[in-house]
Design a protein around this motif. Structure first.
Motif, short mmCIF file in Angstrom:
data_model
loop_
_atom_site.label_atom_id
_atom_site.label_comp_id
_atom_site.label_asym_id
_atom_site.label_seq_id
_atom_site.Cartn_x
_atom_site.Cartn_y
_atom_site.Cartn_z
N CYS A 293 28.36 38.03 42.71
CA CYS A 293 29.16 39.38 42.23
C CYS A 293 29.73 39.40 40.87
O CYS A 293 29.33 38.76 39.99
N ASP B 151 34.35 41.19 37.16
CA ASP B 151 35.62 41.79 37.93
C ASP B 151 36.09 41.24 39.03
O ASP B 151 37.10 40.97 39.57
N GLU B 152 34.95 40.93 40.09
CA GLU B 152 35.32 40.52 41.32
C GLU B 152 35.60 38.93 41.61
O GLU B 152 36.28 38.30 42.35
N TYR B 153 34.67 38.29 40.54
CA TYR B 153 34.68 36.81 40.63
C TYR B 153 35.70 36.00 40.64
O TYR B 153 36.10 35.23 41.89
N VAL C 227 38.99 37.15 41.60
CA VAL C 227 39.85 37.91 42.64
C VAL C 227 40.17 36.89 43.71
O VAL C 227 39.42 36.19 44.36
#
Length: 69
Positions: free
Chosen positions: A58, A61-63, A65
């Motif tokens: 991923c 930005d997603e890591y 979350v």
């Protein structure tokens, strides 16, 4: 304690966004505190992100979350 460039024990977990298993692997390998393992994990994450960006499952930005420390 070693820096993130030399701790490769959790690379597979870091690349697969498996944060908790990665922290456990680092703690067991180094015999360190949770805080120290999180620092080592984050340092290694940055090294891998720079050296192997295409190997992550991923984006940046997603890591992190959903992970709260």
């Amino acid at each position: 304690m070693t820096d993130g460039a030399t701790i490769d024990i959790a690379d597979d977990q870091i690349l697969a966004n498996r944060i908790i298993p990665g922290l456990i692997a680092i703690r067991e390998h180094l015999g360190c505190s949770l805080h120290e393992s999180l620092k080592a994990f984050a340092d290694r994450y940055e090294v891998l992100r720079a050296e192997r960006p295409d190997d992550f499952v991923c984006g940046r930005d997603e890591y992190w979350v959903g992970f709260y420390s």
